[in-house]
Design a protein around this motif. Structure first.
Motif, mmCIF file in Angstrom:
data_model
loop_
_atom_site.group_PDB
_atom_site.id
_atom_site.type_symbol
_atom_site.label_atom_id
_atom_site.label_comp_id
_atom_site.label_asym_id
_atom_site.label_seq_id
_atom_site.Cartn_x
_atom_site.Cartn_y
_atom_site.Cartn_z
ATOM 1 N N ILE A 23 1.099 -1.287 0.168
ATOM 2 C CA ILE A 23 0.018 -0.149 0.021
ATOM 3 C C ILE A 23 0.807 1.302 0.104
ATOM 4 O O ILE A 23 0.387 2.180 -0.690
ATOM 5 C CB ILE A 23 -0.946 -0.098 1.141
ATOM 6 N N ARG A 24 1.946 1.168 0.796
ATOM 7 C CA ARG A 24 2.768 2.461 0.889
ATOM 8 C C ARG A 24 3.481 2.838 -0.344
ATOM 9 O O ARG A 24 3.211 3.797 -0.888
ATOM 10 C CB ARG A 24 3.816 2.272 2.002
ATOM 11 N N PRO A 25 4.121 1.868 -1.138
ATOM 12 C CA PRO A 25 4.806 2.332 -2.425
ATOM 13 C C PRO A 25 3.664 2.705 -3.351
ATOM 14 O O PRO A 25 4.068 3.512 -4.187
ATOM 15 C CB PRO A 25 5.633 0.996 -2.583
ATOM 16 N N LEU A 26 2.426 2.042 -3.143
ATOM 17 C CA LEU A 26 1.403 2.420 -4.295
ATOM 18 C C LEU A 26 1.020 4.006 -4.104
ATOM 19 O O LEU A 26 0.770 4.626 -4.981
ATOM 20 C CB LEU A 26 0.251 1.527 -3.929
ATOM 21 N N PHE A 27 0.970 4.469 -2.644
ATOM 22 C CA PHE A 27 0.618 5.815 -2.466
ATOM 23 C C PHE A 27 1.829 6.747 -3.030
ATOM 24 O O PHE A 27 1.438 7.849 -3.447
ATOM 25 C CB PHE A 27 0.166 5.922 -0.957
ATOM 26 N N VAL A 28 2.881 6.141 -2.831
ATOM 27 C CA VAL A 28 4.021 7.074 -3.243
ATOM 28 C C VAL A 28 3.869 7.254 -4.716
ATOM 29 O O VAL A 28 3.886 8.468 -5.216
ATOM 30 C CB VAL A 28 5.351 6.660 -2.921
#
Length: 324
Positions: free
Chosen positions: A50-55
């Motif tokens: 999720i975090r890389p996706l939001f980046v």
């Protein structure tokens, strides 16, 4: 089915997510066989990334370049992974995502060093970013996560905590990292400062919703779905929103007292789950999650017109309504 929905949301980013996945594997390589095996054990346990996706999604509002963005996306996931290893030591957790934890597979000392190693690798990746603001955001995030881990220890089995204590804790535990993912992605892609602030607030609200849903799922999901015993949070002394909303229930008080002494039976765990599932606290907690989700949607609505707007909306809804 749920994982398929998530993959459909970011299908156009699949090649870039694969680049991030390969970079994560490279980042976790160590000449120490123990560190190498422990780190890769965690990576191969999977995760929604999720975090890389939001980046990456936040960067789409600026000058997007995956060769530059990977130095923002990889460290955000590494910080998340390192904090999970430390969390499992704090909570004495033996299982995560249906697999033995690093502390269970090796021991607490190896787990702590593995978490520190992963944090160190995150710093190495961040050093490739030229903008000092990105360094400042990630440094602040790591400091706050560590503060949050210690506060979580202090709050264990503490029934006299209030909602403010809980919200402050989950901000540090989850929301801050998602907020930082959106902000760092925007900063590295040179997104307009006003848009960057909207993305940052969006990340915070989504992160709060995400953790509340996670805390609800710990009670309403099955052991198989969770990959660990349902109700593990309470067994480990973590007082989450569903419990805070019914903390005066005599059976819950009794359960927490017994859990603090490590003498809960399987029958008592199942009884506790039924009490929580049959209470109003589950729906009340989900209402709070929905309030954060609504705030996230307001931030999305005010972003510039861009195909990524719909994807941010879709992923926020997925997070707020997920079943795993």
């Amino acid at each position: 089915m749920e994982k398929m929905k998530l993959k459909m949301i970011y299908s156009d980013l699949k090649p870039d997510i694969e680049i991030i996945e390969n970079e994560l594997e490279k980042a976790l390589y160590s000449t120490s066989h123990v560190l190498n095996d422990a780190s890769l054990h965690l990576l191969r346990a999977g995760g929604k990334r999720i975090r890389p996706l939001f980046v990456l999604m936040s960067a789409k509002f600026g000058h997007y370049n995956i060769d530059r963005m990977k130095y923002a996306a990889v460290p955000l996931e590494l910080i998340h992974m390192g904090s999970l290893v430390h969390d499992d030591v704090i909570d004495h957790s033996d299982m995560r995502r249906g697999r033995p934890t690093v502390r269970s597979q090796w021991n607490n000392r190896v787990a702590m060093h593995t978490g520190n190693f992963i944090f160190g690798r995150a710093i190495q990746y961040v050093s490739q970013i030229k903008d000092p603001k990105a360094h400042q955001i990630l440094a602040r995030t790591m400091v706050e996560i560590c503060n949050g881990e210690v506060i979580q220890i202090e709050d264990k089995f503490r029934l006299n905590q209030n909602l403010k204590d809980y919200f402050r804790r989950i901000k540090r535990k989850t929301a801050l990292l998602i907020e930082s993912s959106c902000e760092v992605g925007a900063v590295v892609a040179n997104v307009d400062p006003a848009v960057t602030m909207r993305l940052k607030r969006f990340g915070y609200y989504v992160g709060m919703s995400y953790q509340i849903v996670d805390d609800v799922l710990d009670f309403v999901s099955t052991d198989k779905q969770l990959g660990k015993p349902a109700g593990s949070d309470l067994l480990q002394g973590n007082i989450t929103l569903p419990i805070l909303l019914m903390k005066d229930h005599p059976k819950i008080i009794q359960f927490i007292e017994r859990a603090s002494k490590g003498i809960v039976t399987e029958e008592e765990r199942l009884e506790m789950l039924q009490i929580v599932r049959n209470s109003d606290s589950i729906q009340e907690a989900l209402k709070v999650s929905d309030q954060y989700l609504a705030k996230a949607m307001k931030e999305v609505e005010q972003l510039p017109e861009h195909p990524t707007k719909k994807k941010l909306r879709d992923i926020a809804l997925f997070i707020g309504k997920r079943k795993f």
